[in-house]
Design an enzyme around this catalytic site. Structure first.
Site: not given
Ligand code: PAF
Length: 281
Positions: A37, A61, A186
């Site tokens: 990140h 998701q 993560s």
């Molecule tokens: O890759 C991620 O961390 C997630 O899929 C995102 C793009 C933040 C969408 O929730």
């Protein structure tokens, strides 16, 4: 660094920046920030005047058998990392703020979402595309930065942006790895010490594919068999998929003639890990 919790406040902050002629980069995340990140933030910082980070564990998701509540969280740690990375604003909406009662719209990037992770995680990319579209509409960034480890996610987002005429540049950033090759994620925090050792099998299997293709192997079945053998020789592993596919459509290829995407998803203990390589004969 501004910490912003509501859609209205986020909109106002971004409008203020645009009014001053500033370009905005958005790095969407689910938090629990790691070096991968930080690299996205570094690129966003470099490419724009102001940098916005979103932290939102998006429930839509996650499938019914995936525990969204158990997803690792560390807001304090994330904010301190964001400050060091030169982030200007952090958007941390609640689930209710993003999906108020009565919410019913989704975005389905039909074909791309049907392969690889989409097969074992039905609805996952619909959740991703929808929340990313919402974040884009709230922030209206000039550019947004995503990791190439989530190759399919990057493809889905790019397709959505093109199909829906969103005026946003999508930037893909190479995967950041631990010294032994494990891609930063993560989910790595779920790995016990022995599982952590086994988790190197994802990158090793991609390296094996690279080696076989470099030696002239053109049969994806042979390569996939060898990769699966290598992965299963490591303890605690359970293969979700090993795919050699067209990098544009994500459809499996019968013969390796040009560039291919080699992608793997493996459960190591309770951590479902993914990785990929773009390879060329
Ligand atoms: O890759 C991620 O961390 C997630 O899929 C995102 C793009 C933040 C969408 O929730």
């Amino acid at each position: 660094m501004e910490l912003i919790e509501t859609v209205d406040d986020m909109r106002r902050w971004c409008e203020g920046q645009r009014a001053f002629g500033k370009t905005i980069a958005l790095v969407p995340t689910m938090g629990f920030l790691h070096k991968g990140h930080l690299e996205l933030l570094r690129v966003g910082r470099y490419l724009s005047d102001v940098l916005t980070l979103s932290i939102f564990v998006n429930p839509t998701q996650f499938g019914p058998s995936e525990d969204c509540e158990a997803y690792p969280r560390d807001l304090e740690g994330d904010l301190s990392k964001a400050r060091h990375a030169g982030v200007d604003s952090v958007f941390v909406p609640t689930v209710k703020e993003m999906y108020p009662s009565g919410y019913q719209t989704t975005i389905n990037v039909e074909k791309l979402a049907g392969h690889l992770c989409g097969t074992s995680r039905p609805g996952h990319f619909e959740g991703v595309a929808t929340v990313v579209a919402k974040l884009f509409n709230i922030v209206r960034p000039h550019l947004a930065v995503f990791g190439k480890k989530d190759y399919q996610q990057l493809k889905v987002v790019r397709r959505m942006v093109e199909d829906l005429n969103m005026d946003i540049q999508i930037v893909g950033v190479p995967t950041v790895r631990e010294p032994d090759g494990l891609a930063m994620s993560s989910r790595n925090r779920y790995l016990g010490p022995e599982e952590r050792k086994s988790a190197t099998c994802l990158k090793k299997s991609l390296d094996l594919a690279d080696e076989m293709i470099s030696r002239g192997e053109t049969d994806p079945q042979k390569i996939k068999r060898a990769m699966k053998e290598l992965i299963l020789a490591h303890s605690f592993t359970q293969i979700d998929y090993v795919s050699i596919c067209d990098p544009a459509t994500l459809e499996d290829v019968d013969v390796i003639q040009g560039k291919v995407l080699v992608a793997v998803a493996v459960k190591v203990g309770r951590a479902r890990l993914i990785d990929n390589s773009l390879l060329e004969p």
